[in-house]
Design a protein around this motif. Sequence first.
Motif, PDB file in Angstrom:
ATOM      1  N   PRO A 243      69.159  47.893  25.243  1.00 25.25           N
ATOM      2  CA  PRO A 243      69.073  48.097  23.787  1.00 25.25           C
ATOM      3  C   PRO A 243      67.934  47.329  23.107  1.00 25.25           C
ATOM      4  O   PRO A 243      67.599  47.627  21.957  1.00 25.25           O
ATOM      5  N   LEU A 244      67.335  46.376  23.798  1.00 28.40           N
ATOM      6  CA  LEU A 244      66.232  45.620  23.206  1.00 28.40           C
ATOM      7  C   LEU A 244      64.911  46.381  23.276  1.00 28.40           C
ATOM      8  O   LEU A 244      63.942  45.981  22.627  1.00 28.40           O
ATOM      9  N   LEU A 245      64.858  47.446  24.065  1.00 26.87           N
ATOM     10  CA  LEU A 245      63.607  48.184  24.233  1.00 26.87           C
ATOM     11  C   LEU A 245      63.301  49.031  22.999  1.00 26.87           C
ATOM     12  O   LEU A 245      64.198  49.598  22.371  1.00 26.87           O
ATOM     13  N   ASP A 246      62.037  49.114  22.673  1.00 26.72           N
ATOM     14  CA  ASP A 246      61.567  49.931  21.557  1.00 26.72           C
ATOM     15  C   ASP A 246      60.287  50.639  21.985  1.00 26.72           C
ATOM     16  O   ASP A 246      59.318  49.975  22.376  1.00 26.72           O
ATOM     17  N   PRO A 247      60.297  51.992  21.978  1.00 30.03           N
ATOM     18  CA  PRO A 247      61.367  52.888  21.548  1.00 30.03           C
ATOM     19  C   PRO A 247      62.520  52.924  22.554  1.00 30.03           C
ATOM     20  O   PRO A 247      62.347  52.602  23.720  1.00 30.03           O
ATOM     21  N   SER A 248      63.685  53.311  22.056  1.00 29.93           N
ATOM     22  CA  SER A 248      64.881  53.328  22.887  1.00 29.93           C
ATOM     23  C   SER A 248      64.804  54.438  23.931  1.00 29.93           C
ATOM     24  O   SER A 248      64.470  55.580  23.594  1.00 29.93           O
ATOM     25  N   PRO A 249      65.092  54.126  25.193  1.00 33.15           N
ATOM     26  CA  PRO A 249      65.053  55.172  26.224  1.00 33.15           C
ATOM     27  C   PRO A 249      66.279  56.082  26.155  1.00 33.15           C
ATOM     28  O   PRO A 249      67.384  55.633  25.846  1.00 33.15           O
ATOM     29  N   ARG A 250      66.053  57.348  26.445  1.00 34.27           N
ATOM     30  CA  ARG A 250      67.152  58.297  26.531  1.00 34.27           C
ATOM     31  C   ARG A 250      67.679  58.390  27.957  1.00 34.27           C
ATOM     32  O   ARG A 250      68.853  58.658  28.173  1.00 34.27           O
ATOM     33  N   TYR A 251      66.793  58.160  28.930  1.00 34.27           N
ATOM     34  CA  TYR A 251      67.174  58.241  30.331  1.00 34.27           C
ATOM     35  C   TYR A 251      66.760  56.957  31.045  1.00 34.27           C
ATOM     36  O   TYR A 251      65.811  56.278  30.643  1.00 34.27           O
ATOM     37  N   VAL A 252      67.447  56.659  32.148  1.00 33.19           N
ATOM     38  CA  VAL A 252      67.073  55.556  33.031  1.00 33.19           C
ATOM     39  C   VAL A 252      66.976  56.109  34.448  1.00 33.19           C
ATOM     40  O   VAL A 252      67.907  56.766  34.929  1.00 33.19           O
ATOM     41  N   ALA A 276      79.059  49.535  29.184  1.00 30.53           N
ATOM     42  CA  ALA A 276      78.465  49.100  27.920  1.00 30.53           C
ATOM     43  C   ALA A 276      78.046  50.269  27.038  1.00 30.53           C
ATOM     44  O   ALA A 276      77.509  50.056  25.947  1.00 30.53           O
ATOM     45  N   GLY A 277      78.271  51.499  27.479  1.00 34.17           N
ATOM     46  CA  GLY A 277      77.898  52.660  26.688  1.00 34.17           C
ATOM     47  C   GLY A 277      76.399  52.890  26.612  1.00 34.17           C
ATOM     48  O   GLY A 277      75.896  53.462  25.639  1.00 34.17           O
ATOM     49  N   LEU A 278      75.666  52.489  27.652  1.00 36.48           N
ATOM     50  CA  LEU A 278      74.208  52.651  27.692  1.00 36.48           C
ATOM     51  C   LEU A 278      73.848  53.953  28.402  1.00 36.48           C
ATOM     52  O   LEU A 278      74.700  54.579  29.043  1.00 36.48           O
ATOM     53  N   PRO A 279      72.588  54.377  28.305  1.00 33.06           N
ATOM     54  CA  PRO A 279      72.179  55.574  29.049  1.00 33.06           C
ATOM     55  C   PRO A 279      72.487  55.402  30.531  1.00 33.06           C
ATOM     56  O   PRO A 279      72.363  54.301  31.081  1.00 33.06           O
ATOM     57  N   PRO A 280      72.907  56.465  31.202  1.00 34.28           N
ATOM     58  CA  PRO A 280      73.278  56.342  32.617  1.00 34.28           C
ATOM     59  C   PRO A 280      72.085  55.956  33.485  1.00 34.28           C
ATOM     60  O   PRO A 280      70.956  56.395  33.261  1.00 34.28           O
ATOM     61  N   VAL A 281      72.344  55.119  34.477  1.00 35.10           N
ATOM     62  CA  VAL A 281      71.318  54.728  35.452  1.00 35.10           C
ATOM     63  C   VAL A 281      71.398  55.714  36.615  1.00 35.10           C
ATOM     64  O   VAL A 281      72.346  55.696  37.402  1.00 35.10           O
ATOM     65  N   LEU A 282      70.397  56.567  36.705  1.00 37.02           N
ATOM     66  CA  LEU A 282      70.362  57.623  37.714  1.00 37.02           C
ATOM     67  C   LEU A 282      69.228  57.378  38.698  1.00 37.02           C
ATOM     68  O   LEU A 282      68.241  56.716  38.372  1.00 37.02           O
ATOM     69  N   PRO A 283      69.336  57.908  39.913  1.00 39.60           N
ATOM     70  CA  PRO A 283      68.276  57.689  40.900  1.00 39.60           C
ATOM     71  C   PRO A 283      67.015  58.487  40.582  1.00 39.60           C
ATOM     72  O   PRO A 283      67.088  59.597  40.059  1.00 39.60           O
ATOM     73  N   ALA A 284      65.872  57.876  40.892  1.00 40.02           N
ATOM     74  CA  ALA A 284      64.604  58.621  40.884  1.00 40.02           C
ATOM     75  C   ALA A 284      64.593  59.424  42.177  1.00 40.02           C
ATOM     76  O   ALA A 284      64.040  59.009  43.202  1.00 40.02           O
ATOM     77  N   ALA A 285      65.249  60.575  42.148  1.00 33.92           N
ATOM     78  CA  ALA A 285      65.595  61.306  43.378  1.00 33.92           C
ATOM     79  C   ALA A 285      64.371  61.658  44.213  1.00 33.92           C
ATOM     80  O   ALA A 285      64.398  61.536  45.451  1.00 33.92           O
ATOM     81  N   ALA A 286      63.287  62.101  43.574  1.00 27.51           N
ATOM     82  CA  ALA A 286      62.102  62.498  44.341  1.00 27.51           C
ATOM     83  C   ALA A 286      61.515  61.316  45.106  1.00 27.51           C
ATOM     84  O   ALA A 286      60.975  61.485  46.209  1.00 27.51           O
ATOM     85  N   CYS A 287      61.638  60.128  44.554  1.00 24.13           N
ATOM     86  CA  CYS A 287      61.104  58.941  45.227  1.00 24.13           C
ATOM     87  C   CYS A 287      61.944  58.606  46.459  1.00 24.13           C
ATOM     88  O   CYS A 287      61.413  58.252  47.522  1.00 24.13           O
TER      89      CYS A 287
END
Length: 359
Positions: A243-252, A276-287
């Motif tokens: 939440p401290l990031l600006d602009p706020s990320p929609r994806y992780v 914590a109700g933050l954007p979901p942490v998803l894998p960088a699948a292609a990597c």
Amino acid sequence: MSRPLSQLAARLALQVAAARNKRIVVAELLAAVQEHDLSLVGDPAARARFRRALGELAGTCLVTLPAAASRSGWDASVEPPLPVWVMRVDREAPGPAVRFAPRVWPSALEAAGRIASRPDEHALLERVVGWLRDNLAPIRVPAEERSAELFDDEKALDRYRKTRLFTSGALTLDLLACYDPPLPFASQHVPGAGPVILLVAENLATYSSFLTAARALGAATRPDLHVAWGIGGSFEQSVLSIPLLDPSPRYVRYFGDLDLAGLRIAAGAARQAAEAGLPPVLPAAACYLFLLEGPRHWRRPDDSNRAGQLDYADACAWLPPALGPQAEELLASGEKIAQEHLGLQALLSEPTLIAGLAS
């Protein structure tokens, strides 16, 4: 039956409990209590009152005094003699029974009041009572700031949190309107098109290459990115600083080593973010797919993973279904693939590895 503790002894108990060291210089104790009790300043009887209060603490086994025969342990230049130092007794077991004057605690402190049975605990609750009375609508601040406000010591609250009034849940950080600041991670914003994405690399080298490759993309094809270094396992906690990031990320999107430790870091961070109700942490699948499709010699023994001893399905469940079985087979063989095999040269040669993160 023992007499109730004096107000001065209760104040001293709080100062003793909050002190950084077990061995406490008595002159510093006196100066601290004088700040809160101006009647001690200029009072001819102040030294005797102070000595009696120290005796009360020694009588309740909160402190020990120097041996009476110790010349270096006592200041006898003025009557009555005062100890040069006292030694705090750190223990949860009760000493001799102490009778406290009847006290009706505010509703927020009733549970703590039922537990408190020692002078230092009652002194702590009295301090909290005063703070609650003077701060009807406090703003939430970091715990160290509240500690400095309450105890003139930014680390005192951390010590109190290890005692039974906090471990029992009777006292909480929420009650004191404070919190543990989340551990930040190193990140840089690389402006681009589309929704903002936070791209996190477990290791420093990959973070550096992600940042260089992202900046090399054209503005029209580059996603709007925060590129961050998770600093290994620290990301399980630093994810809370999103939440401290600006602009706020929609994806992780997260990319780490393909080993048991790396996948556990990712899964742990994903759980923290969800709670914590933050954007979901998803894998960088292609990597991750790039690593799994790499040559056989990229695979190395994973000394921290004893093959065949664990159920690897849980560790791999964070990955997409198309990658999970391959990753589970890798872990079951006792091997790993370092994320550094996806290096800068590959990122520059295959720009879709970053450009396609939003898809």
